[in-house]
Motif scaffolding. Sequence first.
Motif, PDB file in Angstrom:
ATOM      1  N   SER A 154       1.239  -1.208   0.501  1.00  0.00           N
ATOM      2  CA  SER A 154      -0.030  -0.437   0.092  1.00  0.00           C
ATOM      3  C   SER A 154       0.278   1.428  -0.170  1.00  0.00           C
ATOM      4  O   SER A 154       0.378   2.351  -1.087  1.00  0.00           O
ATOM      5  N   LEU A 155       1.713   1.267   0.338  1.00  0.00           N
ATOM      6  CA  LEU A 155       2.621   2.299   1.204  1.00  0.00           C
ATOM      7  C   LEU A 155       3.678   3.060  -0.444  1.00  0.00           C
ATOM      8  O   LEU A 155       3.809   3.604  -1.029  1.00  0.00           O
ATOM      9  N   LEU A 156       3.632   1.278  -1.227  1.00  0.00           N
ATOM     10  CA  LEU A 156       5.249   1.625  -2.092  1.00  0.00           C
ATOM     11  C   LEU A 156       4.510   2.122  -3.394  1.00  0.00           C
ATOM     12  O   LEU A 156       4.191   1.992  -4.008  1.00  0.00           O
ATOM     13  N   ASN A 157       3.304   1.895  -3.215  1.00  0.00           N
ATOM     14  CA  ASN A 157       2.057   1.842  -3.948  1.00  0.00           C
ATOM     15  C   ASN A 157       1.271   3.163  -4.355  1.00  0.00           C
ATOM     16  O   ASN A 157       1.468   4.416  -5.304  1.00  0.00           O
ATOM     17  N   THR A 158       1.463   4.440  -2.975  1.00  0.00           N
ATOM     18  CA  THR A 158       1.671   5.742  -2.936  1.00  0.00           C
ATOM     19  C   THR A 158       2.805   6.035  -3.742  1.00  0.00           C
ATOM     20  O   THR A 158       2.435   7.587  -4.410  1.00  0.00           O
ATOM     21  N   PHE A 159       4.022   5.847  -3.220  1.00  0.00           N
ATOM     22  CA  PHE A 159       5.150   6.170  -2.498  1.00  0.00           C
ATOM     23  C   PHE A 159       5.412   6.089  -4.582  1.00  0.00           C
ATOM     24  O   PHE A 159       5.989   7.427  -5.256  1.00  0.00           O
ATOM     25  N   SER A 160       4.660   5.459  -5.650  1.00  0.00           N
ATOM     26  CA  SER A 160       5.466   5.142  -6.751  1.00  0.00           C
ATOM     27  C   SER A 160       4.611   6.347  -8.021  1.00  0.00           C
ATOM     28  O   SER A 160       5.137   6.670  -8.937  1.00  0.00           O
ATOM     29  N   GLU A 161       3.342   7.317  -6.867  1.00  0.00           N
ATOM     30  CA  GLU A 161       2.775   8.325  -7.391  1.00  0.00           C
ATOM     31  C   GLU A 161       3.531   8.908  -7.288  1.00  0.00           C
ATOM     32  O   GLU A 161       3.335   9.762  -8.803  1.00  0.00           O
ATOM     33  N   ASN A 215       9.327   0.471  11.799  1.00  0.00           N
ATOM     34  CA  ASN A 215       8.954  -0.367  13.129  1.00  0.00           C
ATOM     35  C   ASN A 215       7.842   0.200  13.066  1.00  0.00           C
ATOM     36  O   ASN A 215       6.867  -0.724  13.985  1.00  0.00           O
ATOM     37  N   SER A 216       6.435   0.619  12.152  1.00  0.00           N
ATOM     38  CA  SER A 216       5.243   0.563  12.239  1.00  0.00           C
ATOM     39  C   SER A 216       4.764   1.104  10.450  1.00  0.00           C
ATOM     40  O   SER A 216       5.659   1.779   9.858  1.00  0.00           O
ATOM     41  N   THR A 217       3.976   1.678  10.385  1.00  0.00           N
ATOM     42  CA  THR A 217       2.697   1.854   8.834  1.00  0.00           C
ATOM     43  C   THR A 217       2.709   3.489   9.268  1.00  0.00           C
ATOM     44  O   THR A 217       3.871   4.115   7.685  1.00  0.00           O
ATOM     45  N   GLY A 218       3.563   4.087   9.875  1.00  0.00           N
ATOM     46  CA  GLY A 218       3.341   5.847   9.460  1.00  0.00           C
ATOM     47  C   GLY A 218       4.950   5.554   9.521  1.00  0.00           C
ATOM     48  O   GLY A 218       5.399   6.762   9.013  1.00  0.00           O
ATOM     49  N   ALA A 219       5.586   4.876  10.453  1.00  0.00           N
ATOM     50  CA  ALA A 219       6.717   5.430  10.194  1.00  0.00           C
ATOM     51  C   ALA A 219       7.896   5.126   8.847  1.00  0.00           C
ATOM     52  O   ALA A 219       8.416   5.445   8.667  1.00  0.00           O
TER      53      ALA A 219
END
Length: 333
Positions: free
Chosen positions: A128-135, A268-272
């Motif tokens: 999920s985070l890499l998907n946002t990052f790639s955009e 160590n967390s999604t937010g991090a």
Amino acid sequence: MNISLDYPWMLALIILPVFVFRIFPVYLQPAASIYLPFFARLVAATGQAPTSGSQVKQRKRIQAMALLLSWLAIIICLARPVLLGEPVVTQKTGRDLMIAVDLSQSMEQEDYQLNEYGKVSRLVALKSLLNTFSEQRSGDRLGLIVFGSGAYLQVPFTEDIVLWQTLLQQMDTQMAGPATAIGDAIGLSIRAFDGSNTTERILLLVTDGSDTSSRLDPVDAARVAAADGIEVFTLGMGSIDTEGEDKVDFNTLNKIAKITGGQAFEGNSTGAIEQILQQVHQIAPAKYQQQSYLPKLDLYPWLIGPMLVIYICVWLALTISTVMVNKGQADVK
């Protein structure tokens, strides 16, 4: 739109005929003849029409005009007139970014919080985070490597972000084996960068464990990557305080980042992880290389074409006129 000449200095050739006529003598064809100063009175007295061999031929005005226009047309064509269009700006990618993701069995642990889904596995959160990052990387070419017991190139460098995201979502844990081969992932990245033409090369290495099955030592691989100008950013998914089999080898990840001029992060967390990806984006923002050019349309075909038509028409008219005159003289005889 503007009209321009690619070779304006060719216009200097327009005056070339003037020098030719002044420097070189006129070509004269010798022939036996008798000059009669009273030729006109002789013709009038005898009532006979003079033949072509009895008069000095003069160039007609239309011939002179046709030659002059032809010469001007040829010189202008040599100067290459072009019609300039609006400037066209093209953008090309300026940075290649490879992302290597650990797919070992430990990535199945559901210890990360994703807002809309609650507790999810490490891999789901990372996707999920890499998907946002790639955009945010629309100016770069992205690549994707998955590694476990071995390392495999999932997506070669591509500008197609949608394709990259699709293949990212299709990857799953243990599809590359249950172990962790960090060194092999770096080595495969180096090979992937061999076909890259960009000078700025970045590898984002994501893992939640320690190297257990590499044939190539991770630190040695990092030295080779540094020699090839590859910056490695490492992201350890887990806490630095974790012990046992799930412990992340942050010491090795720090060495890899330091050797290559990158940075090491602890997620160590999604937010991090989200903050880390944003930080990576700020450190090495997406980059475009712009190139601009002026489209040109050659105009010489539109000049030389009509000139050829005019010249042919003049030649046909003079030929027909000569034939008619000769026929009239023959009828008189």
